[in-house]
Design a protein around this motif. Sequence first.
Motif, short mmCIF file in Angstrom:
data_model
loop_
_atom_site.label_atom_id
_atom_site.label_comp_id
_atom_site.label_asym_id
_atom_site.label_seq_id
_atom_site.Cartn_x
_atom_site.Cartn_y
_atom_site.Cartn_z
N GLY A 155 0.82 -1.21 0.00
CA GLY A 155 0.00 0.00 0.00
C GLY A 155 0.85 1.25 0.00
O GLY A 155 2.08 1.20 -0.08
N GLY A 156 0.18 2.38 0.08
CA GLY A 156 0.87 3.66 0.04
C GLY A 156 1.29 4.15 1.40
O GLY A 156 0.96 3.56 2.44
N ASP A 157 2.02 5.26 1.41
CA ASP A 157 2.59 5.82 2.63
C ASP A 157 1.89 7.15 2.95
O ASP A 157 2.23 8.19 2.38
CB ASP A 157 4.09 6.03 2.43
CG ASP A 157 4.79 6.53 3.68
OD1 ASP A 157 4.12 6.76 4.71
OD2 ASP A 157 6.03 6.69 3.63
N ASN A 158 0.92 7.12 3.83
CA ASN A 158 0.18 8.33 4.17
C ASN A 158 1.05 9.34 4.90
O ASN A 158 1.02 10.54 4.59
CB ASN A 158 -1.05 7.97 5.00
CG ASN A 158 -2.12 7.30 4.17
OD1 ASN A 158 -2.71 7.91 3.29
ND2 ASN A 158 -2.38 6.03 4.44
N TYR A 159 1.84 8.87 5.86
CA TYR A 159 2.77 9.77 6.56
C TYR A 159 3.75 10.37 5.56
O TYR A 159 4.04 11.57 5.58
CB TYR A 159 3.51 9.01 7.66
CG TYR A 159 4.52 9.84 8.42
CD1 TYR A 159 4.12 10.65 9.49
CD2 TYR A 159 5.87 9.82 8.08
CE1 TYR A 159 5.05 11.41 10.20
CE2 TYR A 159 6.80 10.58 8.78
CZ TYR A 159 6.38 11.38 9.84
OH TYR A 159 7.30 12.14 10.53
N GLY A 160 4.23 9.53 4.64
CA GLY A 160 5.19 9.99 3.63
C GLY A 160 4.61 11.03 2.70
O GLY A 160 5.33 11.91 2.20
N MET A 161 3.29 10.95 2.42
CA MET A 161 2.64 11.98 1.62
C MET A 161 2.78 13.34 2.29
O MET A 161 3.12 14.34 1.65
CB MET A 161 1.15 11.67 1.44
CG MET A 161 0.83 10.55 0.48
SD MET A 161 -0.97 10.31 0.35
CE MET A 161 -1.44 11.74 -0.63
N GLY A 162 2.51 13.36 3.60
CA GLY A 162 2.61 14.61 4.34
C GLY A 162 4.03 15.13 4.37
O GLY A 162 4.27 16.34 4.23
N VAL A 163 4.98 14.23 4.55
CA VAL A 163 6.39 14.63 4.57
C VAL A 163 6.79 15.25 3.22
O VAL A 163 7.42 16.30 3.16
CB VAL A 163 7.29 13.43 4.90
CG1 VAL A 163 8.77 13.78 4.67
CG2 VAL A 163 7.08 12.99 6.35
#
Length: 349
Positions: A155-163
């Motif tokens: 899956g994707g990285d939600n925290y990484g999107m914000g970063v």
Amino acid sequence: MSDNVARRGFLVGGAVLLAAGCTSNEPAAAPSSAAPQPAPAATGGNDQPGEKVVIGFSAPAADHGWIAAIAKNAEATAKQYSDIEFKPVEPTNDINQQISAVESLIAAKVNALVILPNDGQQLNQVALQATEAGIPVVNLDRIFPDKLAYRTWVGGDNYGMGVAAGHYIGKQLKDKGVSNPVIVEIQGIATLPLTQDRTKGFEDALKTYGFSVTAKQDAQFTVETGNEVATSLLQAHKKIDAMWNHDDDQGVGVLAAIKEASRDEFIMVGGAGSLNAMREIQSGSSVLQATVTYSPTMASSAIKLARLIAQGKGMSDLVENQVPQSITLASETITKENVEKYLALGFES
């Protein structure tokens, strides 16, 4: 995404026609969606034809662009392999119907299952049943809480999107010499863990530049609410330096509000990587200057992984003999400079 969320919608001729939402399960008119094009199967190594395997596939109904692209991507990738028999079940946004559909795949004794659950918690038990029946489960996006319920999660990285969004905005503002910037954030659904992860990543990245979020409001992952929230924020802040909108589909409404208000003094970053957003970025005339990815291409990867697991293979670029238990895709930043190479991976909102 990884929760039962609303996500996609449309704006045609400046009018909001639909408010459906990023990983939602609310019924809505099926949108026109261009599925990201998976990379063609290679001609060597693990992509050489092997043992014939039947891969079952279950996902929510395509009530918005991101989910529509998930289903199309999975099917397109399966068709690239002569040794895959792709066995999808009817997509549905009804929890009980999805459970029954997965049970039918278990009864059919498929060799592997790829499941994007409407709700990971509520489908956890049927995923456990599959595992106990000896059928490996590739859990796509919305995670099952019990690790025994799946062989591999991708899956994707939600925290990484914000970063990624925070670093793009932080660097742009620093380079312009902006101090004490007004930064606004338009979330999806504020109570969801995935939204909270995105917000936390954004806040953490901004801190490294000495910045913080001035105001944030959730827009429910819908075009209509995106329009309303953006209008409210624009009225409340006569000058804005940067805006991060968590979701490109609700961003259709956000951009409409910005254009209606004739505001262009700030930079905007989107989220997910829709073709709509990419075209805005490509134009060079929009406040939307970047979007951070959460790509439905993950469905292609899930099919490839299910095939390898069912055939008892590992990933050819790794030393280990087995496919990893968890794969988190990086969130990439799409700008005018690199948008060309991402167009083939985009999806229509």
